[in-house]
Design an enzyme around this catalytic site. Structure first.
Site, PDB file in Angstrom:
ATOM      1  N   ASP A 234     -61.047  67.498  53.494  1.00  0.00           N
ATOM      2  CA  ASP A 234     -61.195  66.037  53.407  1.00  0.00           C
ATOM      3  C   ASP A 234     -60.902  65.469  54.790  1.00  0.00           C
ATOM      4  O   ASP A 234     -59.909  65.856  55.415  1.00  0.00           O
ATOM      5  CB  ASP A 234     -60.174  65.504  52.376  1.00  0.00           C
ATOM      6  CG  ASP A 234     -60.475  64.079  51.931  1.00  0.00           C
ATOM      7  OD1 ASP A 234     -61.051  63.307  52.729  1.00  0.00           O
ATOM      8  OD2 ASP A 234     -60.122  63.745  50.790  1.00  0.00           O
TER       9      ASP A 234
ATOM     10  N   THR B 151     -61.622  57.990  53.223  1.00  0.00           N
ATOM     11  CA  THR B 151     -61.254  57.124  52.089  1.00  0.00           C
ATOM     12  C   THR B 151     -60.140  57.749  51.247  1.00  0.00           C
ATOM     13  O   THR B 151     -59.577  57.075  50.395  1.00  0.00           O
ATOM     14  CB  THR B 151     -62.463  56.851  51.154  1.00  0.00           C
ATOM     15  OG1 THR B 151     -62.927  58.090  50.621  1.00  0.00           O
ATOM     16  CG2 THR B 151     -63.573  56.123  51.868  1.00  0.00           C
TER      17      THR B 151
ATOM     18  N   TYR C 101     -76.284  55.610  50.694  1.00  0.00           N
ATOM     19  CA  TYR C 101     -75.610  56.439  49.685  1.00  0.00           C
ATOM     20  C   TYR C 101     -76.628  57.024  48.711  1.00  0.00           C
ATOM     21  O   TYR C 101     -76.663  58.241  48.475  1.00  0.00           O
ATOM     22  CB  TYR C 101     -74.585  55.584  48.947  1.00  0.00           C
ATOM     23  CG  TYR C 101     -73.750  56.330  47.929  1.00  0.00           C
ATOM     24  CD1 TYR C 101     -72.807  57.275  48.327  1.00  0.00           C
ATOM     25  CD2 TYR C 101     -73.889  56.080  46.564  1.00  0.00           C
ATOM     26  CE1 TYR C 101     -72.041  57.954  47.392  1.00  0.00           C
ATOM     27  CE2 TYR C 101     -73.122  56.755  45.626  1.00  0.00           C
ATOM     28  CZ  TYR C 101     -72.189  57.697  46.037  1.00  0.00           C
ATOM     29  OH  TYR C 101     -71.432  58.365  45.117  1.00  0.00           O
TER      30      TYR C 101
ATOM     31  N   ARG D 260     -64.104  48.484  44.354  1.00  0.00           N
ATOM     32  CA  ARG D 260     -64.882  48.603  43.127  1.00  0.00           C
ATOM     33  C   ARG D 260     -64.236  47.768  42.026  1.00  0.00           C
ATOM     34  O   ARG D 260     -63.116  47.270  42.161  1.00  0.00           O
ATOM     35  CB  ARG D 260     -65.038  50.074  42.728  1.00  0.00           C
ATOM     36  CG  ARG D 260     -66.158  50.714  43.535  1.00  0.00           C
ATOM     37  CD  ARG D 260     -66.334  52.172  43.245  1.00  0.00           C
ATOM     38  NE  ARG D 260     -65.332  52.957  43.909  1.00  0.00           N
ATOM     39  CZ  ARG D 260     -65.376  54.288  44.000  1.00  0.00           C
ATOM     40  NH1 ARG D 260     -66.376  54.954  43.464  1.00  0.00           N
ATOM     41  NH2 ARG D 260     -64.428  54.959  44.643  1.00  0.00           N
TER      42      ARG D 260
HETATM   43  N1  UDP Z   1     -68.062  43.664  40.524  1.00  0.00           N
HETATM   44  C1  UDP Z   1     -67.544  42.426  40.168  1.00  0.00           C
HETATM   45  N2  UDP Z   1     -66.385  42.017  40.757  1.00  0.00           N
HETATM   46  C2  UDP Z   1     -65.699  42.795  41.654  1.00  0.00           C
HETATM   47  C3  UDP Z   1     -66.230  44.073  42.000  1.00  0.00           C
HETATM   48  C4  UDP Z   1     -67.422  44.471  41.421  1.00  0.00           C
HETATM   49  O1  UDP Z   1     -68.133  41.684  39.347  1.00  0.00           O
HETATM   50  O2  UDP Z   1     -64.641  42.356  42.136  1.00  0.00           O
HETATM   51  C5  UDP Z   1     -69.305  44.119  39.858  1.00  0.00           C
HETATM   52  C6  UDP Z   1     -70.396  44.598  40.826  1.00  0.00           C
HETATM   53  O3  UDP Z   1     -71.199  43.501  41.235  1.00  0.00           O
HETATM   54  C7  UDP Z   1     -71.144  45.564  39.943  1.00  0.00           C
HETATM   55  C8  UDP Z   1     -70.079  46.128  39.013  1.00  0.00           C
HETATM   56  O4  UDP Z   1     -68.977  45.222  39.079  1.00  0.00           O
HETATM   57  O5  UDP Z   1     -72.102  44.868  39.145  1.00  0.00           O
HETATM   58  C9  UDP Z   1     -69.607  47.517  39.409  1.00  0.00           C
HETATM   59  O6  UDP Z   1     -69.336  47.475  40.795  1.00  0.00           O
HETATM   60  P1  UDP Z   1     -68.643  48.676  41.552  1.00  0.00           P
HETATM   61  O7  UDP Z   1     -68.520  48.274  42.982  1.00  0.00           O
HETATM   62  O8  UDP Z   1     -67.414  49.078  40.832  1.00  0.00           O
HETATM   63  O9  UDP Z   1     -69.636  49.920  41.414  1.00  0.00           O
HETATM   64  P2  UDP Z   1     -71.230  50.074  41.339  1.00  0.00           P
HETATM   65  O10 UDP Z   1     -71.494  50.474  39.942  1.00  0.00           O
HETATM   66  O11 UDP Z   1     -71.910  48.785  41.670  1.00  0.00           O
HETATM   67  O12 UDP Z   1     -71.517  51.129  42.338  1.00  0.00           O
END
Ligand code: UDP
Length: 287
Positions: free
Chosen positions: A5, A9, A119, A160
């Site tokens: 690693d 992150t 990604y 996330r």
């Molecule tokens: N999201 C949100 N508020 C936050 C962070 C994420 O509403 O503070 C939403 C984001 O727009 C997405 C979903 O939660 O629709 C999951 O986002 P994440 O970044 O966890 O992972 P993704 O599935 O998008 O890779």
């Protein structure tokens, strides 16, 4: 066991409980560079990559490199050692899916040049590399497509949705729902994910397996659930929806269930209660 690693992150604290174990070594290296390991290797599990959308704008080149060159180097290691190889791929290979729920046979709807392209396309290339090494060199490969996963040892500032909602709810900050919160995700607890990874590795089949939860929720519903689980009085606020944010996501896990006998065992309610304990202690807050 050798864990490799570059900690871009990750954190040493996540493996602190293993450092006194003579069978464990942490190598602080980037698998995007060639890597030699002394002695026999039975399994290569390639999980390296930043995976949070907040990391995409700050390190897109590293992300493309670890998905492509990193996969190439890890497949080379597996080939040289006669080891089995597991690729941690992602539901992002489906992009913003036009088929719902997503079976492994769906080819996806990915924007290669958008902010998530570094990604998504690197992981798609990683799958192509893996199948190429399987077909051309006979490497014993497996591919798992990981859907949204959460649990202990996540960064509290990971960006996330789960770390954000818990941090906000536990510290009394407003909870940030992006867009109108109608987009969906299906959230798998990390302990189920680990049994899923081992089941794929043990499985008979090099074709991809979706590993994830069937419990689909909107991001607005999730905010209200986290608010309830934490007993928080944070207000829920709405912010801009990130570009190319997938509108819906839920795995079709029929293949994993029928071929591997795997399905998640931790309900969202139970998983979020465990996550609550973790984030409370990681943030050192008391309810
Ligand atoms: N999201 C949100 N508020 C936050 C962070 C994420 O509403 O503070 C939403 C984001 O727009 C997405 C979903 O939660 O629709 C999951 O986002 P994440 O970044 O966890 O992972 P993704 O599935 O998008 O890779």
């Amino acid at each position: 066991m050798v864990a490799v690693d570059n900690l871009v992150t990750g954190s040493r604290a996540n493996v602190a409980h293993l450092v006194d174990n003579a069978a464990f070594t942490l190598l602080e290296r980037d698998v995007s560079q060639p890597l030699q390991i002394d002695g026999p290797v039975d399994f290569v599990l390639h999980f390296a990559s930043p995976a949070s959308p907040i990391d995409f704008p700050s390190m897109p080149i590293q992300i493309v490199k670890v998905g492509t060159l990193g996969t190439y180097h890890m497949l080379g290691l597996a080939l040289a050692k006669g080891a089995a190889f597991l690729l941690a791929s992602t539901s992002e290979v489906y992009g913003d899916p036009l088929v719902h729920p997503q079976p492994e046979s769906y080819w996806g709807n990915v924007n290669p040049i958008g902010p998530r392209g570094c990604y998504d396309e690197a992981k798609r290339c990683a799958e192509a590399f893996t199948m190429a090494y399987n077909r051309a060199h006979g490497v014993d490969t497996r591919i798992m497509r990981i859907f949204n996963t959460y649990g202990s040892r996540m960064r509290t500032d990971d960006g996330r949705v789960i770390p954000n909602y818990f941090r906000q709810a536990l510290t009394g900050e407003p909870m940030t729902v992006y867009g109108d919160g109608s987009q969906t995700r299906s959230l798998c607890h990390v302990d189920d994910l680990v049994t899923g990874a081992l089941a794929v590795l043990d499985g008979p089949d090099p074709m991809p397996f979706n590993i994830g939860s069937q419990e689909e929720v909107t991001m607005l519903e999730l905010a209200t659930i986290v608010k309830r689980v934490t007993g928080s009085s944070s207000e829920i606020v709405f912010g801009p929806l990130p570009e190319d944010d997938p509108k819906q996501r839920r795995p079709d896990t029929t293949r994993a269930r029928e071929i591997l006998g795997w399905e998640p065992t931790i309900s969202m309610e139970e998983g979020l209660a465990r996550a609550c304990d973790y984030f409370e202690s990681a943030l050192s807050v008391k309810r």
